[in-house]
Design a protein around this motif. Sequence first.
Motif, PDB file in Angstrom:
ATOM      1  N   GLY A 131      -9.993 -11.552   6.740  1.00 29.79           N
ATOM      2  CA  GLY A 131      -8.491 -11.195   6.944  1.00 29.79           C
ATOM      3  C   GLY A 131      -8.050 -10.546   5.800  1.00 29.79           C
ATOM      4  N   TYR A 132      -8.398 -10.965   4.680  1.00 28.16           N
ATOM      5  CA  TYR A 132      -7.783 -10.579   3.211  1.00 28.16           C
ATOM      6  C   TYR A 132      -8.668 -10.262   2.304  1.00 28.16           C
ATOM      7  N   GLY A 133     -10.053 -10.001   2.610  1.00 32.34           N
ATOM      8  CA  GLY A 133     -10.906  -9.880   1.493  1.00 32.34           C
ATOM      9  C   GLY A 133     -11.591 -11.014   1.019  1.00 32.34           C
ATOM     10  N   ASP A 134     -12.216 -11.271  -0.041  1.00 32.16           N
ATOM     11  CA  ASP A 134     -13.066 -12.298  -0.391  1.00 32.16           C
ATOM     12  C   ASP A 134     -12.596 -13.102  -1.550  1.00 32.16           C
ATOM     13  N   SER A 135     -11.462 -12.744  -2.042  1.00 28.68           N
ATOM     14  CA  SER A 135     -10.745 -13.343  -3.023  1.00 28.68           C
ATOM     15  C   SER A 135      -9.464 -13.192  -3.150  1.00 28.68           C
ATOM     16  N   GLY A 136      -8.838 -13.722  -3.921  1.00 26.86           N
ATOM     17  CA  GLY A 136      -7.150 -13.505  -4.248  1.00 26.86           C
ATOM     18  C   GLY A 136      -6.109 -14.846  -3.697  1.00 26.86           C
ATOM     19  N   PRO A 137      -5.006 -14.449  -3.684  1.00 26.24           N
ATOM     20  CA  PRO A 137      -3.844 -15.570  -3.260  1.00 26.24           C
ATOM     21  C   PRO A 137      -3.915 -15.868  -1.852  1.00 26.24           C
ATOM     22  N   TYR A 138      -4.624 -15.098  -0.931  1.00 28.28           N
ATOM     23  CA  TYR A 138      -4.520 -15.407   0.615  1.00 28.28           C
ATOM     24  C   TYR A 138      -5.804 -15.600   0.857  1.00 28.28           C
ATOM     25  N   LEU A 139      -6.738 -16.050   0.229  1.00 32.87           N
ATOM     26  CA  LEU A 139      -8.075 -16.532   0.573  1.00 32.87           C
ATOM     27  C   LEU A 139      -8.051 -17.724   1.341  1.00 32.87           C
ATOM     28  N   ALA A 140      -7.078 -18.401   1.593  1.00 29.53           N
ATOM     29  CA  ALA A 140      -7.172 -19.783   2.416  1.00 29.53           C
ATOM     30  C   ALA A 140      -6.441 -19.650   3.390  1.00 29.53           C
ATOM     31  N   ARG A 141      -5.781 -18.439   3.422  1.00 33.27           N
ATOM     32  CA  ARG A 141      -4.946 -18.109   4.729  1.00 33.27           C
ATOM     33  C   ARG A 141      -5.755 -17.851   6.112  1.00 33.27           C
ATOM     34  N   PRO A 142      -5.321 -18.127   7.100  1.00 34.86           N
ATOM     35  CA  PRO A 142      -5.990 -17.616   8.405  1.00 34.86           C
ATOM     36  C   PRO A 142      -5.575 -15.961   8.427  1.00 34.86           C
ATOM     37  N   GLY A 143      -6.415 -15.480   8.857  1.00 31.42           N
ATOM     38  CA  GLY A 143      -6.555 -13.682   9.017  1.00 31.42           C
ATOM     39  C   GLY A 143      -6.673 -13.482  10.451  1.00 31.42           C
ATOM     40  N   GLN A 144      -5.494 -14.000  11.095  1.00 30.94           N
ATOM     41  CA  GLN A 144      -5.213 -13.662  12.356  1.00 30.94           C
ATOM     42  C   GLN A 144      -4.662 -12.354  12.824  1.00 30.94           C
ATOM     43  N   ASP A 145      -4.711 -11.694  13.893  1.00 29.51           N
ATOM     44  CA  ASP A 145      -4.204 -10.431  14.086  1.00 29.51           C
ATOM     45  C   ASP A 145      -2.606 -10.248  13.850  1.00 29.51           C
ATOM     46  N   MET A 146      -1.783 -10.753  14.879  1.00 28.54           N
ATOM     47  CA  MET A 146      -0.564 -11.020  14.538  1.00 28.54           C
ATOM     48  C   MET A 146      -0.057 -11.121  13.053  1.00 28.54           C
ATOM     49  N   LEU A 147      -0.710 -12.269  12.516  1.00 25.46           N
ATOM     50  CA  LEU A 147      -0.183 -12.308  11.209  1.00 25.46           C
ATOM     51  C   LEU A 147      -0.288 -11.022  10.049  1.00 25.46           C
ATOM     52  N   ILE A 148      -1.700 -10.448  10.484  1.00 30.27           N
ATOM     53  CA  ILE A 148      -1.768  -9.137   9.707  1.00 30.27           C
ATOM     54  C   ILE A 148      -0.765  -8.140  10.115  1.00 30.27           C
ATOM     55  N   GLN A 149      -0.314  -7.968  11.124  1.00 27.74           N
ATOM     56  CA  GLN A 149       0.786  -6.991  11.703  1.00 27.74           C
ATOM     57  C   GLN A 149       1.864  -7.232  10.928  1.00 27.74           C
ATOM     58  N   GLY A 150       2.301  -8.502  10.833  1.00 23.64           N
ATOM     59  CA  GLY A 150       3.527  -8.794  10.183  1.00 23.64           C
ATOM     60  C   GLY A 150       3.460  -8.507   8.777  1.00 23.64           C
ATOM     61  N   LEU A 151       2.212  -8.702   8.087  1.00 26.79           N
ATOM     62  CA  LEU A 151       2.358  -8.453   6.754  1.00 26.79           C
ATOM     63  C   LEU A 151       2.176  -7.056   6.018  1.00 26.79           C
ATOM     64  N   THR A 152       1.440  -6.259   7.103  1.00 29.83           N
ATOM     65  CA  THR A 152       1.296  -4.897   6.511  1.00 29.83           C
ATOM     66  C   THR A 152       2.390  -3.779   7.105  1.00 29.83           C
ATOM     67  N   GLY A 153       3.704  -4.105   7.653  1.00 32.64           N
ATOM     68  CA  GLY A 153       4.658  -3.256   8.023  1.00 32.64           C
ATOM     69  C   GLY A 153       4.662  -2.753   9.440  1.00 32.64           C
ATOM     70  N   ILE A 154       3.614  -3.105  10.098  1.00 34.48           N
ATOM     71  CA  ILE A 154       3.766  -2.402  11.585  1.00 34.48           C
ATOM     72  C   ILE A 154       4.706  -3.199  12.445  1.00 34.48           C
TER      73      ILE A 154
END
Length: 401
Positions: A131-154
């Motif tokens: 969802g977010y790469g293999d390191s960083g502050p979001y590592l433990a977050r679930p990488g689900q489609d709608m969540l990514i749409q919300g995070l990236t501006g679309i």
Amino acid sequence: MTAAKALQDVTVLDLSHLLQGPFATQLLADMGANVIKVERPGQGDLFRTLTFNNRWVGGTESPNFLAWNRNKRSLALDLKAPEAKEILYKIAETADVVVQNFRPGVLERLGFGYADFAKVNPRIIYCSGSGYGDSGPYLARPGQDMLIQGLTGIAAATGRGDGPPVPVGSGFSDQVGAMNMVYGILSALYWRERSGEGQEIKVDLLSAMLAHQGQEMLMAMNFQQDFVRPKSGIGHPGMDAPFGVYPTLDGWVTVAMSPFKRFVGVLGDDSLLVYDNPKDLFDKRDEIWGKLAALTKGWTTAELMQALLAVDIWCGEVKTHLQAEQDPQVKHIGAIASYEHPTAGTVKVVAPAVKMSKTPAEIERPAPRIGEHSREILGEFGFDTATVDGWVAKGSVAEAK
């Protein structure tokens, strides 16, 4: 006689689940790759238990699973069983590609990371999706489609300005991520032909969705101004009138980049030409949309389409999924196909989208049942019947019932 396939000499060890990875490996399988889908005994891919509208194809099969898993074979294997390493390392000796989209670190802890397979086969290409790469502050977050749409501006850029953000009505982030997986894998295969070297590929949904909004991100970042969603049916927050979706007597019509004066000419109200300047067409686009929509409501969709196309206005009907299936152009290009499934019966699907003259993509296998090909696959890699019988009895390997 079956036609040659572009990827018929490529073996893919598919450890992926849900949408991103399975769509990527299905695209490879459509082009002839030998895709071995590794699933949990008894449960299989999580998508086998998920569906839309509480409906099951043939009463038993998940449409979500059937959509992304044709042309593959299923090996049901417990990855935590000691036999799993023996089996997967043996397959990896001659495999070309490994695809996985577990959370970062999960397969490495089980002994199935890139370094583990590269020791067995230095030419292996190992593609990981996250969802977010293999390191960083979001590592433990679930990488689900709608969540990514919300995070990236679309999502924030979609919908009417007086309503909430609107996610795209399909698994858009996952599907874009799948395309990036295929793009990376095919590039790595080409590089290996020249260098003899395998490599690791990492794809994440966050990067994928940002990259596929390249023009929107560039505008926002370079002018330090976010797009503002209009309150009308403008189809893109950065576009001016008449770009948008317009009501008719019996439906809706889309109008893309088209001369305002020409559109107004079709609708027959020259008083609207007072808006025909770049500033008003953007600043007053909601007001303009309202006046145009009041006029388009007097036409049927067919009548308006005919009139707009006659003067080269870029336009199209708004159709539902079922209406799209019956669209004459969809039928003409053969975009819908079907296959026979042992429990679901005849399954209608979207056909492979890429057409190739010498190595055409084909649907040759239905989506597999859990472990349907376990014995077949293990036999191909040299495991004898008695050994496989023991694994099946133990439960580390399963076969379809």
